[in-house]
Every structure is written in structure tokens, then in C-alpha cells.
Design a protein around this motif. Structure first.
Motif, PDB file in Angstrom:
ATOM      1  N   ALA A 126       0.995  -1.313  -0.164  1.00 14.66           N
ATOM      2  CA  ALA A 126       0.089  -0.038   0.129  1.00 14.66           C
ATOM      3  C   ALA A 126       1.098   1.260   0.014  1.00 14.66           C
ATOM      4  O   ALA A 126       0.528   2.361  -0.466  1.00 14.66           O
ATOM      5  N   VAL A 127       1.993   1.314   0.717  1.00 18.25           N
ATOM      6  CA  VAL A 127       2.875   2.323   0.717  1.00 18.25           C
ATOM      7  C   VAL A 127       3.513   2.704  -0.849  1.00 18.25           C
ATOM      8  O   VAL A 127       3.479   3.575  -1.165  1.00 18.25           O
ATOM      9  N   LEU A 128       3.701   1.505  -1.542  1.00 17.61           N
ATOM     10  CA  LEU A 128       4.149   1.686  -2.894  1.00 17.61           C
ATOM     11  C   LEU A 128       3.106   2.411  -3.698  1.00 17.61           C
ATOM     12  O   LEU A 128       3.199   3.448  -4.480  1.00 17.61           O
ATOM     13  N   PRO A 173       4.940   3.736  15.166  1.00 18.18           N
ATOM     14  CA  PRO A 173       6.148   2.761  15.362  1.00 18.18           C
ATOM     15  C   PRO A 173       6.105   1.774  14.500  1.00 18.18           C
ATOM     16  O   PRO A 173       7.121   1.387  13.646  1.00 18.18           O
ATOM     17  N   ALA A 174       5.162   1.055  14.538  1.00 16.92           N
ATOM     18  CA  ALA A 174       4.925   0.001  13.573  1.00 16.92           C
ATOM     19  C   ALA A 174       4.774   0.230  12.005  1.00 16.92           C
ATOM     20  O   ALA A 174       5.656  -0.382  11.389  1.00 16.92           O
ATOM     21  N   PHE A 175       4.437   1.288  11.719  1.00 18.54           N
ATOM     22  CA  PHE A 175       4.525   1.972  10.465  1.00 18.54           C
ATOM     23  C   PHE A 175       5.970   2.302  10.201  1.00 18.54           C
ATOM     24  O   PHE A 175       6.508   2.041   8.593  1.00 18.54           O
ATOM     25  N   SER A 176       6.596   2.947  11.091  1.00 20.16           N
ATOM     26  CA  SER A 176       8.096   3.341  10.867  1.00 20.16           C
ATOM     27  C   SER A 176       9.041   1.830  10.397  1.00 20.16           C
ATOM     28  O   SER A 176       9.779   1.943   9.659  1.00 20.16           O
ATOM     29  N   GLY A 219       6.892  11.401  -3.891  1.00 19.31           N
ATOM     30  CA  GLY A 219       7.272  11.030  -2.407  1.00 19.31           C
ATOM     31  C   GLY A 219       6.320  12.040  -1.548  1.00 19.31           C
ATOM     32  O   GLY A 219       5.455  13.121  -1.830  1.00 19.31           O
ATOM     33  N   LEU A 220       6.533  11.557  -0.253  1.00 20.84           N
ATOM     34  CA  LEU A 220       5.648  12.033   0.677  1.00 20.84           C
ATOM     35  C   LEU A 220       5.974  11.934   2.071  1.00 20.84           C
ATOM     36  O   LEU A 220       7.058  11.219   2.366  1.00 20.84           O
ATOM     37  N   THR A 221       5.684  12.685   3.088  1.00 13.01           N
ATOM     38  CA  THR A 221       6.317  12.623   4.417  1.00 13.01           C
ATOM     39  C   THR A 221       5.700  11.395   4.952  1.00 13.01           C
ATOM     40  O   THR A 221       4.617  10.820   4.711  1.00 13.01           O
ATOM     41  N   ARG A 228      -1.135   8.760   6.939  1.00 12.04           N
ATOM     42  CA  ARG A 228      -2.634   9.137   7.037  1.00 12.04           C
ATOM     43  C   ARG A 228      -3.326   8.654   5.830  1.00 12.04           C
ATOM     44  O   ARG A 228      -4.443   8.106   5.865  1.00 12.04           O
ATOM     45  N   GLN A 229      -2.602   8.242   4.294  1.00 11.77           N
ATOM     46  CA  GLN A 229      -3.113   7.834   3.457  1.00 11.77           C
ATOM     47  C   GLN A 229      -3.445   6.402   3.599  1.00 11.77           C
ATOM     48  O   GLN A 229      -4.191   5.765   2.976  1.00 11.77           O
ATOM     49  N   VAL A 230      -2.048   5.515   4.074  1.00 15.80           N
ATOM     50  CA  VAL A 230      -2.206   4.130   3.893  1.00 15.80           C
ATOM     51  C   VAL A 230      -2.997   3.485   5.187  1.00 15.80           C
ATOM     52  O   VAL A 230      -3.834   2.715   4.974  1.00 15.80           O
ATOM     53  N   LEU A 231      -2.871   4.029   6.450  1.00 17.60           N
ATOM     54  CA  LEU A 231      -3.508   3.634   7.469  1.00 17.60           C
ATOM     55  C   LEU A 231      -5.005   4.176   7.786  1.00 17.60           C
ATOM     56  O   LEU A 231      -5.297   4.050   9.034  1.00 17.60           O
ATOM     57  N   THR A 232      -5.564   4.506   6.773  1.00 16.50           N
ATOM     58  CA  THR A 232      -6.982   5.035   7.019  1.00 16.50           C
ATOM     59  C   THR A 232      -7.975   3.718   7.405  1.00 16.50           C
ATOM     60  O   THR A 232      -8.158   2.885   6.607  1.00 16.50           O
ATOM     61  N   GLY A 233      -8.194   3.756   8.537  1.00 20.62           N
ATOM     62  CA  GLY A 233      -9.225   2.454   9.005  1.00 20.62           C
ATOM     63  C   GLY A 233      -8.102   1.913   9.968  1.00 20.62           C
ATOM     64  O   GLY A 233      -8.434   1.841  11.368  1.00 20.62           O
ATOM     65  N   GLU A 234      -7.198   1.084   9.578  1.00 17.25           N
ATOM     66  CA  GLU A 234      -6.579   0.194  10.275  1.00 17.25           C
ATOM     67  C   GLU A 234      -5.858   1.126  11.468  1.00 17.25           C
ATOM     68  O   GLU A 234      -5.269   2.041  11.112  1.00 17.25           O
TER      69      GLU A 234
END
Lengths: 108, 108
Positions: free
Chosen positions: A17-19, A45-48, A26-28, A34-40
Motif C-alpha cells: 500500500a505504501v508503494l 512505530p509499527a508503520f516506521s 514522495g510523501l512525508t 494518513r493515506q495508508v493507515l486509513t481505518g487500520e
DNA sequence: CCAACACTTAACCGCGTGGTTAAGTGTTGG
DNA sequence: CCAACACTTAACCACGCGGTTAAGTGTTGG
């Protein structure tokens, strides 16, 4: 960025999903999250960590810009994968009927 | 054979080695093991599990032939993956300089 | 300066995956 | 028939991965 690392990096939906999210550019990390984790409800840290995996595989780059971190795609990082898939599937079309090969050996 | 299953199936060196070995055509499990597991002391059950994963992902098929089991590639099982890689990387070449996008937003 | 922001690192945890050995299932050759 | 063969299933185990919360690191506005 060996094939092994790229494949295991891509074998995770969040990472893929990040890709997708980075395709326009590019995005911060924050915007990406915010775009990828909408909902979940995934923690920062996990995302990092996911970003770390992608970076280690050579698929993305992280650059500090001010107090944010910008994530960008690393073009050509999937070339090896594309080549592998291509070279693997190309021969498949020529594969003879599934039993023939074995039966040939059996007869010999 | 969703993308998810295919990718995690391929994210294992033993499993990829199986695909390589099958390129010339189908092989019995025993013959396959002999070619793939040369050196690594992996047990037959472990190997069988790998085949199960590949089968579940739709990448190979297993057919009983006499008292052996013949494993064959499932052509077109990697089509979805190939498409995904293709459609993903195609846009990457157009990706603008990694900072531009972020800076644009910042200026706005 | 320093408080707040934007992340990352550290420490920890549950569980799925990949491995093992032992037992089970089909399928012949003799 | 049945013993042996070719695998697979079952039961189990260790460890790596994906998740968490808490603490640390840079960076900047005021």
C-alpha cells in the motif's frame, strides 16, 4: 536489494500500500501514514518499521527534510524482480503436458 | 491465487528453487527434492509443506501418478504478479525529484 | 533557549512459519 | 496379499515478524 529482500518486503499488504501511495511522488511519513493507515489502527512505530523494511530492501529512500522525513520510491529497485518473473514465466508456456516428462523418464 | 499468496509463496528461497527446477517440466516430488535439496539437509515433510504452500498459492499442481506424485508448474499463475510489478514500476520513471512534491505542498 | 512536533529506537510480546520426528495413506512388485 | 516405497499428515517446537507502549532524537517557531 537482493531479490530475497524485495520479495519479503512486498509480501506484506501495508508495504505494498505504501508503494501505491507513493506512485504520484514522495510523501512525508506522516502524510503517507494518513493515506495508508486509513481505518487500520496501526501505531506510528509499527508503520516506521515497515518503512525500514522497504528501505533495507532498497525499494524506498528516506530523507530528513526539516523536522519531517520524506519517503520516495527508489526506481529500478524492482528491476531484478521484474526480470526474474519474466524469465521464469517465459519458459512456462513451453512446458509440455504435466505427465509427459515424468513418463518419458519412466520409460527410459 | 491472489497476489498476497503468490508473493509470500515466492518469498522463500526453497520455494523459488522449486520453480527453477520445474522449468524444464514436471518432476516427481522425490526427484524435485533431490535437485533442490542438494546440500541442505531438509526433511521430506518440510519439503512437502513447501509444495503445499506453492500449491495453495496456485503456482504448482500435484498429481498422483502411480505411487509417486508429479509436480508441475501452473502457467499464468504469475500473471497477476507480473501485471502488478509492471503497473507499479511503469509510473516510477515519471516520479519527480524526491523533494519537489513535498515542497510544493509546503509552499501552498 | 525550550516546548512542541515528527518520527525513530528500545524493549517487550503473541503467534504464524519453517523446521523436526513419528505415524498414516496409497500404490505397486513379487 | 503384504512388504516396501513415496509421500503426506499430525504433533510438536523454536524463533522471527508484526504489533504494542514508552522513551529518545532532531528540528524549528516563538
Amino acid at each position: 536489494m537482493p531479490l530475497q529482500d524485495v520479495l519479503s518486503a512486498l509480501a506484506d499488504p501495508t508495504r505494498r500500500a505504501v508503494l501505491e501511495a507513493l506512485r504520484p511522488g514522495g510523501l512525508t511519513v506522516g502524510e503517507l501514514a494518513r493515506q495508508v493507515l486509513t481505518g487500520e489502527g496501526m501505531s506510528a512505530p509499527a508503520f516506521s518499521k515497515h518503512l525500514r523494511v522497504l528501505e533495507a530492501a532498497g525499494v524506498v529512500r528516506r530523507d530528513r527534510v526539516g523536522r519531517t522525513v520524506v519517503v520516495t520510491l527508489e526506481p529500478s529497485s524492482l528491476d531484478e524482480l521484474a526480470t526474474w518473473v519474466e524469465s521464469t514465466t517465459r519458459h512456462w508456456s513451453r512446458t509440455i503436458d504435466r505427465l509427459d516428462r515424468y513418463l518419458e523418464q519412466e520409460d527410459a
